[in-house]
Design an enzyme around this catalytic site. Structure first.
Site, PDB file in Angstrom:
ATOM      1  N   GLY A  47     -10.453 -30.225  18.933  1.00 55.91           N
ATOM      2  CA  GLY A  47     -10.856 -31.227  19.913  1.00 55.91           C
ATOM      3  C   GLY A  47     -12.352 -31.450  20.071  1.00 55.91           C
ATOM      4  CG  ASP A  48     -16.649 -30.546  21.184  1.00 53.00           C
ATOM      5  OD1 ASP A  48     -17.084 -31.572  20.613  1.00 53.00           O
ATOM      6  OD2 ASP A  48     -17.333 -29.862  21.968  1.00 53.00           O
ATOM      7  CG  LEU A  49     -14.562 -29.487  13.531  1.00 56.49           C
ATOM      8  CD1 LEU A  49     -14.610 -27.973  13.649  1.00 56.49           C
ATOM      9  CD2 LEU A  49     -13.545 -29.899  12.488  1.00 56.49           C
TER      10      LEU A  49
END
Length: 172
Positions: A47-49
């Site tokens: 989700g926040d790569l």
């Protein structure tokens, strides 16, 4: 495990405009992709790569951090996410930024992986904007522009295009 080497690439380095050599980028992306695959195998969307969330260990391996925007999914949902929360806009997939309804979180992580590769090779993100409204305008365009310099291999270009495909159904 201690990851004392810092992040793979941070915004200060990006501002210097020094791209990473392709062979080094390949090594980083391989380890980041393995981390993403391990998460997906356990039913977790990162989700926040982004490169700031990939740390280098003392042994040279890469570990993913900051699962604050992660989401769990079941085999039945196969990664389909209905709620939007967190993430870094410059690394988010078009379907998230443009709020096109439920999206496949695995495909969104793959898009972020492509943004990481693009950033390593060209020392900038695919869409650069000062504010979110400008970013949305750029993302509405069909496709990503590949810089002429530095030159990268045809395999790297094909990988970038496959990972950054705007259509999550066609995306690698």
């Amino acid at each position: 495990e201690y990851y004392g080497g810092g992040s793979v690439f941070d915004r200060n380095q990006m501002n210097l405009r020094h791209p990473v050599p392709e062979d080094v980028a390949r090594w980083y992306i391989r380890d980041i992709a393995r981390g993403v695959m391990a998460l997906h195998a356990r039913g977790i969307i990162h989700g926040d790569l982004k490169l700031e969330n990939a740390l280098v260990s003392c042994k040279g391996s890469i570990g993913l951090i900051d699962l604050g925007s992660s989401k769990e999914y079941t085999d039945r949902s196969d990664g389909v996410i209905t709620s939007r929360r967190g993430g870094t806009p410059l690394f988010q997939a078009p379907e998230i930024l443009l709020e096109k309804g439920p999206y496949n979180g695995k495909a969104a992580d793959v898009y972020a992986l492509g943004t990481c590769l693009y950033t390593l090779l060209f020392s900038k993100t695919p869409y650069e904007a000062e504010c979110i409204s400008d970013l949305l305008c750029l993302v509405r365009q069909d496709g990503v522009t590949i810089p002429d310099h530095p030159q990268v291999s045809s395999k790297a270009l094909a990988l970038i295009r496959g990972l950054l495909d705007h259509d999550p159904q066609r995306r690698m």
